[in-house]
Scaffold this motif. Structure first.
Motif, short mmCIF file in Angstrom:
data_model
loop_
_atom_site.label_atom_id
_atom_site.label_comp_id
_atom_site.label_asym_id
_atom_site.label_seq_id
_atom_site.Cartn_x
_atom_site.Cartn_y
_atom_site.Cartn_z
N UNK A 150 3.07 -8.52 0.21
CA UNK A 150 2.63 -7.26 0.82
C UNK A 150 1.11 -7.28 1.06
N UNK A 151 0.38 -7.78 0.07
CA UNK A 151 -1.09 -7.87 0.19
C UNK A 151 -1.47 -8.77 1.36
N UNK A 152 -0.76 -9.86 1.50
CA UNK A 152 -1.02 -10.82 2.58
C UNK A 152 -0.71 -10.20 3.95
N UNK A 153 0.49 -9.61 4.04
CA UNK A 153 0.96 -9.05 5.31
C UNK A 153 0.05 -7.93 5.82
N UNK A 154 -0.46 -7.09 4.89
CA UNK A 154 -1.24 -5.92 5.30
C UNK A 154 -2.74 -6.11 5.07
N UNK A 155 -3.12 -7.37 4.80
CA UNK A 155 -4.54 -7.72 4.64
C UNK A 155 -5.24 -6.85 3.59
N UNK A 156 -4.55 -6.61 2.45
CA UNK A 156 -5.17 -5.83 1.38
C UNK A 156 -6.21 -6.69 0.65
N UNK A 157 -7.18 -6.02 0.07
CA UNK A 157 -8.19 -6.75 -0.71
C UNK A 157 -7.62 -7.13 -2.08
N UNK A 158 -6.94 -6.14 -2.72
CA UNK A 158 -6.50 -6.37 -4.10
C UNK A 158 -5.30 -5.48 -4.44
N UNK A 159 -4.42 -5.98 -5.32
CA UNK A 159 -3.35 -5.14 -5.88
C UNK A 159 -3.37 -5.29 -7.40
N UNK A 160 -3.35 -4.16 -8.12
CA UNK A 160 -3.30 -4.18 -9.59
C UNK A 160 -2.13 -3.33 -10.08
N UNK A 161 -1.75 -3.60 -11.33
CA UNK A 161 -0.64 -2.87 -11.95
C UNK A 161 -1.11 -2.28 -13.28
N UNK A 162 -0.69 -1.04 -13.54
CA UNK A 162 -1.02 -0.37 -14.81
C UNK A 162 0.28 0.03 -15.47
N UNK A 163 0.54 -0.51 -16.67
CA UNK A 163 1.78 -0.21 -17.40
C UNK A 163 1.59 1.08 -18.20
N UNK A 164 2.28 2.16 -17.79
CA UNK A 164 2.10 3.47 -18.44
C UNK A 164 2.82 3.53 -19.79
N UNK A 165 3.59 2.49 -20.14
CA UNK A 165 4.26 2.45 -21.44
C UNK A 165 3.27 2.11 -22.55
N UNK A 166 2.24 1.36 -22.20
CA UNK A 166 1.28 0.91 -23.22
C UNK A 166 0.34 2.05 -23.60
N UNK A 167 0.07 2.13 -24.92
CA UNK A 167 -0.81 3.20 -25.39
C UNK A 167 -2.22 3.05 -24.83
N UNK A 168 -2.73 1.81 -24.91
CA UNK A 168 -4.07 1.58 -24.35
C UNK A 168 -3.92 0.62 -23.18
N UNK A 169 -3.43 1.16 -22.08
CA UNK A 169 -3.16 0.31 -20.93
C UNK A 169 -4.44 -0.05 -20.18
N UNK A 170 -4.36 -1.12 -19.42
CA UNK A 170 -5.45 -1.44 -18.49
C UNK A 170 -4.84 -2.09 -17.24
N UNK A 171 -5.61 -2.14 -16.18
CA UNK A 171 -5.09 -2.69 -14.94
C UNK A 171 -4.94 -4.21 -15.04
N UNK A 172 -3.76 -4.68 -14.61
CA UNK A 172 -3.54 -6.13 -14.55
C UNK A 172 -3.62 -6.54 -13.09
N UNK A 173 -4.42 -7.55 -12.84
CA UNK A 173 -4.62 -8.02 -11.47
C UNK A 173 -3.39 -8.81 -11.02
N UNK A 174 -2.76 -8.38 -9.93
CA UNK A 174 -1.58 -9.10 -9.42
C UNK A 174 -1.94 -9.96 -8.20
N UNK A 175 -2.88 -9.49 -7.42
CA UNK A 175 -3.32 -10.26 -6.24
C UNK A 175 -4.73 -9.82 -5.88
#
Length: 418
Positions: free
Chosen positions: A207-232
């Motif tokens: 999706x990032x490639x197709x739409x020329x996005x700069x970055x995609x990150x994921x945040x797991x809301x299950x974790x008590x002290x979550x942080x963004x994980x870089x996916x692309x």
């Protein structure tokens, strides 16, 4: 039961106000001069029918208006809207005792200029989702297809994102999608429960490639002290402050529009003038620090380590700016004290909505001669302003900056000299 009422004014939260049996009733989507039927429950009313339209009424520009809770004031003509927004700060200051404040003309960001937003999504089963914004005063989601306030680049992604996530959300499962338009592409952040599957990771990279996005990150809301994980990350997203590039981390706070940001920066630069040493309190990733560093040595203080690190790294790569130092510190628990503030000629402060009561007390006790105050809350701004005035500071013109079109939010900037 329906009541026939006349709307008298618009309150601070954007609702029309009417008097019924000596009580103030708040009725959304109404305009002063409207004669309406309203269904009333307690102090809230719901517009049922307009008998007589106010001359201040205007045609809304978005087909979602009235359902989507993002905008409350598209139905008011431009002049009335501007006066009302300026009136928010005038009223707040008057309540604290500053009745003759000099309010500069409001700086309104243009349509299609909002560069960051967060959409909510919920699964409806059978691969269907609702994707959009909440209704006013409700958790009920409204499916959106357009938004005239958002930058067109963000609007163009609504359809593709819906398609992307419609297959992955189970019934009643929720997700949020935040988008920030950097100067070199879009930064997309997804918040959902659990770890994204391998398939989803591959889909997002594609999706990032197709739409020329700069970055995609994921945040797991299950974790008590979550942080963004870089996916692309195809390119590091950046914004510029007075010509200087700052690469910002996922989830950073940026001013909502470039025009709003520039109006605040220009007012701040006028305010600090030729100060050689400046402290920037609640600096974020450096909106004001980096702009001020073109002519002053700057010490940036912030409690978010990622944003502060981004500021530091960006400043280290810049040529032609003065010295920028950083300090990780919770200014609510540990405000800078007078002896620390006395090292500086001027201070910049841009606190969160709650204001910065304790830090203001220390500024007042210090020898700081000049303070530029930026605020996103007229009420806490007015409270802090009054304590500065009582301590002998003089308030310059107050400039309202409207980068949250058709919403009751307002940025404010003013310069105080002792």
């Amino acid at each position: 039961m329906n009541h026939k009422v006349t709307i008298n004014e618009i309150g601070g939260r954007g609702d029309g106000l009417a008097e019924v049996d000596g009580k103030t009733i708040y009725i959304p989507y109404t305009v002063p001069g409207d004669v309406i039927d309203a269904k009333i429950q307690g102090s809230k009313g719901k517009l049922r029918h307009i008998h007589q339209k106010s001359t201040e009424r205007a045609e809304p520009i978005c087909k979602h208006f009235g359902k989507c809770g993002g905008c409350l004031l598209q139905h008011i003509n431009a002049d009335y809207y501007k006066n009302w927004k300026e009136g928010l700060i005038r009223t707040a200051l008057a309540h604290q005792g500053s009745k003759d404040a000099d309010i500069a003309p409001i700086k309104v960001s243009p349509m299609g200029s909002r560069r960051r937003t967060t959409f909510q999504a919920i699964g409806r089963g059978n691969g269907n989702i609702v994707f959009g914004y909440a209704e006013k005063g409700s958790h009920n989601l409204i499916d959106v297809f357009e938004c005239p306030i958002l930058a067109p680049e963000l609007v163009a992604l609504i359809g593709p994102i819906k398609k992307l996530i419609s297959g992955i959300l189970d019934k009643k499962e929720k997700m949020s999608v935040s988008l920030t338009l950097a100067e070199n592409g879009i930064d997309m952040m997804l918040k959902g429960k659990g770890d994204p599957s391998l398939n989803l990771r591959m889909d997002l990279a594609e999706f990032a490639e197709k739409h020329d996005l700069a970055r995609i990150s994921w945040f797991d809301t299950k974790l008590k002290k979550g942080q963004y994980e870089l996916l692309a990350e195809r390119k590091k997203p950046y914004v510029t402050f007075e010509g200087n590039k700052v690469y910002f981390p996922s989830g950073s706070f940026l001013q909502a529009t470039q025009q709003g940001q520039d109006a605040l920066i220009n007012a701040m630069l006028d305010g600090i003038g030729d100060a050689s040493k400046v402290v920037d309190l609640f600096s974020g990733c450096g909106t004001f620090s980096i702009a001020a560093a073109n002519s002053s040595n700057v010490h940036a203080v912030e409690n978010n380590e990622e944003m502060l690190t981004a500021l530091k790294l960006s400043a280290n790569q810049m040529t032609g700016i003065k010295k920028v130092t950083t300090e990780l510190r919770d200014l609510f628990k540990r405000p800078l004290l007078p002896h620390e503030l006395n090292e500086f000629d001027a201070a910049i402060i841009d606190p969160p909505r709650a204001g910065a009561k304790h830090q203001m007390e220390e500024i007042i006790k210090s020898d700081i001669q000049k303070l530029v105050m930026i605020s996103c809350n007229p009420i806490t701004f007015s409270r802090d302003v009054q304590s500065l005035i009582d301590a002998g500071f003089e308030m310059g013109a107050v400039t309202p900056v409207d980068q949250f079109l058709y919403a009751p939010h307002l940025e404010i900037v003013s310069v105080f000299t002792r």
